[in-house]
Design an enzyme around this catalytic site. Structure first.
Site, mmCIF file in Angstrom:
data_model
loop_
_atom_site.group_PDB
_atom_site.id
_atom_site.type_symbol
_atom_site.label_atom_id
_atom_site.label_comp_id
_atom_site.label_asym_id
_atom_site.label_seq_id
_atom_site.Cartn_x
_atom_site.Cartn_y
_atom_site.Cartn_z
ATOM 1 C CE LYS A 1 -7.911 3.540 10.288
ATOM 2 N NZ LYS A 1 -7.025 2.562 9.999
ATOM 3 C CE1 TYR B 1 -10.990 5.252 7.439
ATOM 4 C CE2 TYR B 1 -11.169 6.720 7.366
ATOM 5 C CZ TYR B 1 -10.226 6.014 7.198
ATOM 6 O OH TYR B 1 -8.698 5.682 7.355
ATOM 7 C CB THR C 1 -8.175 7.633 10.531
ATOM 8 O OG1 THR C 1 -8.698 8.736 9.289
ATOM 9 C CG2 THR C 1 -9.352 7.405 11.241
ATOM 10 C CG ASP C 2 -7.586 12.606 9.520
ATOM 11 O OD1 ASP C 2 -8.180 11.447 9.669
ATOM 12 O OD2 ASP C 2 -7.607 13.983 8.888
ATOM 13 C CB ALA D 1 -7.154 0.639 6.331
ATOM 14 N N GLY E 1 1.011 -1.629 0.116
ATOM 15 C CA GLY E 1 0.390 0.037 -0.313
ATOM 16 C C GLY E 1 0.820 1.458 -0.474
ATOM 17 C CD GLN E 2 -0.608 7.218 -0.173
ATOM 18 O OE1 GLN E 2 -0.396 8.076 -0.996
ATOM 19 N NE2 GLN E 2 -2.075 6.832 1.052
#
Ligand SMILES: NC(=O)c1ccc[n+]([C@@H]2O[C@H](COP(=O)([O-])OP(=O)(O)OC[C@H]3O[C@@H](n4cnc5c(N)ncnc54)[C@H](OP(=O)(O)O)[C@@H]3O)[C@@H](O)[C@H]2O)c1
Length: 295
Positions: free
Chosen positions: A129, A125, A101-102, A60, A10-11
């Site tokens: 998370k 989402y 995550t934010d 994710a 992934g990234q």
């Protein structure tokens, strides 16, 4: 150290693998083909044979609009998957770095969020998370929950058709004469290479807990786009989006900028200002990856 990375193609995962290898660690790079996090058996079989000392979970289901449409798979991967990884890493007595995550915050705070702030996700989402974070925290005491925001890197984001925000803006600039970008969401765009470096340092400590790990400062997506075009000299007329220009199913926080308070308290923070991070990304991208962006 022996480090297993979930989502290694992934990234973020790809840069995490590079960063740990550069430190001399042994990296076990696991892709979705190697392990399915929503299956406890798959996670168990994979990690029991690998026997890592640290596991980094970047896997994710994180296309925000798809999560709104399909909350069940979102929770299966982001919550149950996180619990499976926490359960197996706890049984193996290894450390777990879980990427958060934010979007666990509602965006009502007029300042950057610190780790102690109360989460209140606005969309499926963020809820899935946050559930994953809670599973990790109550299952494996040797955990680092690392919340990131607006990430972009030179490896393709698999959940977003290969395009991160920077590449998407540059693609639009090649194809269009004018462009509108939202100005009502404040974030902290952060290069994956800096997060990866941060993880190599943090994961070697025993300072377990929740961490915010983003670039310094914050900007709206419109301001970020301005900086991208300014630094690349792209010729496109950029305007702020008007209300209703981009209707979405999922609500998004107006301000999800994070403050790396816990990293700073431990003198571990490595992040540069978001604009410096962008400048570095643009020069790396041009030098390293001649076939970037994806077609
Ligand atoms: N992108 C952002 O702006 C952003 C912002 C805040 C937080 N994050 C968090 O950052 C993390 C990494 O994001 P990224 O941009 O690197 O994502 P990415 O490029 O989409 O990579 C995610 C990786 O996870 C794998 N994966 C997905 N579902 C899986 C499953 N059920 N079992 C095993 N592997 C699975 C994917 O493989 P396949 O593609 O083959 O399925 C891929 O290798 C995620 O935890 C995300 O929630 C991202």
């Amino acid at each position: 150290m022996k480090v297993a990375i979930l989502g290694a193609n992934g990234q973020l995962g790809a840069d995490v693998a590079i960063a740990f290898r550069a430190q001399g660690d042994e990296v076990i790079a696991l892709t979705h083909e190697d392990v399915e996090v929503s299956s406890l058996k798959s996670v168990k079989d994979c990690l029991e044979s690998a026997r890592p000392e640290i596991v980094i979970n970047t896997a994710a289901f994180h296309n925000v609009e798809r999560c709104e449409d399909e909350p069940q798979p979102a929770f299966t991967v982001n919550a149950i998957g996180a619990r499976n990884v926490a359960q197996v890493t706890d049984a193996l007595h290894c450390k777990l770095v879980h990427i958060g995550t934010d979007y666990v915050f509602d965006g009502m705070k007029p300042a950057p969020y610190v780790e102690e702030d109360q989460p209140r996700p606005l969309n499926a989402y963020g809820n899935s998370k946050l559930a994953g974070e809670y599973f990790v925290r109550c299952t494996n005491p040797r955990h680092f929950v690392v919340r990131v925001s607006g990430i972009y890197g030179t490896h393709a984001c698999r959940a977003k058709a290969g395009f991160n925000f920077v590449e998407m803006m540059l693609k639009f600039a090649r194809e269009r004469e004018e462009l509108r970008v939202v100005d009502d969401q404040r974030v902290t765009p952060t290069p994956t290479i800096e997060i990866a470096h941060q993880l190599t340092l943090l994961s070697k400590t025993d300072d377990y807990g929740i961490y915010h790990a983003t670039s310094e400062g914050s900007c709206t997506w419109y301001e970020f786009a301005c900086a991208i075009f300014d630094l690349t000299g792209a010729k496109v007329r950029l305007e702020k989006a008007r209300p209703g220009d981009f209707p979405t199913k999922a609500r998004r926080p107006q301000n999800s900028a994070l403050e790396n308070a816990a990293l700073k308290a431990r003198s571990l923070n490595v992040f540069t200002h978001w604009r410096t991070g962008l400048e570095n990304y643009l020069s790396r991208r041009n030098k390293q990856y001649s076939n970037f962006p994806p077609q």
